[in-house]
Design a protein around this motif. Sequence first.
Motif, short mmCIF file in Angstrom:
data_model
loop_
_atom_site.label_atom_id
_atom_site.label_comp_id
_atom_site.label_asym_id
_atom_site.label_seq_id
_atom_site.Cartn_x
_atom_site.Cartn_y
_atom_site.Cartn_z
N VAL A 129 -41.33 -40.75 -36.31
CA VAL A 129 -41.19 -41.43 -37.67
C VAL A 129 -39.86 -42.21 -37.85
O VAL A 129 -40.15 -43.37 -38.35
CB VAL A 129 -41.51 -40.32 -38.72
CG1 VAL A 129 -41.09 -41.14 -39.95
CG2 VAL A 129 -42.72 -39.58 -38.52
N ASP A 130 -38.72 -41.80 -37.34
CA ASP A 130 -37.51 -42.40 -37.17
C ASP A 130 -37.55 -43.59 -36.59
O ASP A 130 -37.21 -44.65 -37.17
CB ASP A 130 -36.53 -41.36 -36.69
CG ASP A 130 -35.17 -42.03 -36.90
OD1 ASP A 130 -34.86 -42.50 -37.75
OD2 ASP A 130 -34.17 -41.94 -35.93
N ALA A 131 -38.20 -43.70 -35.44
CA ALA A 131 -38.33 -44.97 -34.67
C ALA A 131 -39.30 -45.93 -35.39
O ALA A 131 -38.99 -47.22 -35.38
CB ALA A 131 -39.02 -44.84 -33.25
N SER A 148 -26.69 -41.45 -49.84
CA SER A 148 -26.10 -42.25 -49.40
C SER A 148 -27.33 -43.49 -49.09
O SER A 148 -27.38 -44.54 -48.49
CB SER A 148 -25.73 -42.14 -47.97
OG SER A 148 -27.03 -41.86 -47.06
N GLY A 149 -28.41 -43.15 -49.59
CA GLY A 149 -29.57 -44.10 -49.83
C GLY A 149 -30.58 -44.23 -48.54
O GLY A 149 -31.25 -44.99 -48.41
N GLN A 150 -30.48 -43.14 -47.59
CA GLN A 150 -31.16 -42.96 -46.57
C GLN A 150 -32.49 -41.99 -46.67
O GLN A 150 -32.60 -41.13 -47.48
CB GLN A 150 -30.45 -42.56 -45.32
CG GLN A 150 -29.28 -43.38 -44.98
CD GLN A 150 -28.68 -43.14 -43.59
OE1 GLN A 150 -29.04 -43.27 -42.72
NE2 GLN A 150 -27.16 -42.68 -43.71
N ILE A 151 -33.40 -42.31 -45.67
CA ILE A 151 -34.52 -41.27 -45.55
C ILE A 151 -33.88 -40.21 -44.51
O ILE A 151 -33.78 -40.74 -43.24
CB ILE A 151 -35.78 -42.01 -45.41
CG1 ILE A 151 -36.43 -42.60 -46.26
CG2 ILE A 151 -36.76 -40.91 -44.94
CD1 ILE A 151 -37.54 -43.40 -46.35
N VAL A 152 -33.88 -39.02 -44.83
CA VAL A 152 -33.49 -37.94 -43.53
C VAL A 152 -34.53 -37.24 -43.16
O VAL A 152 -35.47 -36.70 -44.24
CB VAL A 152 -32.38 -37.25 -44.15
CG1 VAL A 152 -32.56 -36.44 -45.46
CG2 VAL A 152 -31.70 -36.34 -42.96
N LEU A 153 -34.75 -37.05 -42.08
CA LEU A 153 -35.95 -36.23 -41.45
C LEU A 153 -35.36 -34.90 -40.71
O LEU A 153 -34.60 -34.95 -39.95
CB LEU A 153 -36.61 -36.98 -40.40
CG LEU A 153 -37.17 -38.44 -40.93
CD1 LEU A 153 -36.32 -39.47 -40.36
CD2 LEU A 153 -38.53 -38.64 -40.34
#
Length: 199
Positions: free
Chosen positions: A45-47, A96-101
């Motif tokens: 998903v990150d990729a 920080s505005g990111q999507i963290v998995l």
Amino acid sequence: MVNNIIWHESTVSKVDRQRLNEHKSAVLWFTGLSGSGKSTLANMVDAKLYARGVRSYVLDGDNIRHGLNKGLGFSEADRKENIRRIGEVAKLFVDSGQIVLTAFISPFLDDRLTVRHFFHNGEFFEVYVKCPLAECEKRDPKGLYKKARNGEIPNFTGISSPYEEPINPELVIETDQLTIEEAADEIIMFLEKKKLIKR
């Protein structure tokens, strides 16, 4: 002691960072048995997010135990502290505005509920990476089930320590039914539906 410690508000807000990134921020909390495919799926998903220009990051259970949580064992108390710390780190990433998995077994319902309460509504999504124990044992990518069955690993989730299945997860991904590619695409579609990322 937390006397004389005062929270300092950032000049640049979470909303500012989301606007710059052109997507919302949130945590996808992957939970499931060892060998269910949490880390593989989170990284896929990150990729896919990276390819779209979405700022994201994977927090992996084993990797975190090499640094931040290297002093913690696998007792119930240490597992609780492990998850609490990850929740706090994930909260910083969301800010920080990111999507963290996050890819952690996180076997206990109460611990996952505690972490959920760290976040505002619409920022925490529990992803149950569901896979039968027999299939996880068959895969056994790290040889941990074999060691657990031989009594070499105490408090091993699914064998000598319980795994409490999510009651109302936002997503259930059955990795014995889907390919990793199919599962990752399902999660991407979920993020689009929730308007966390653009279609």
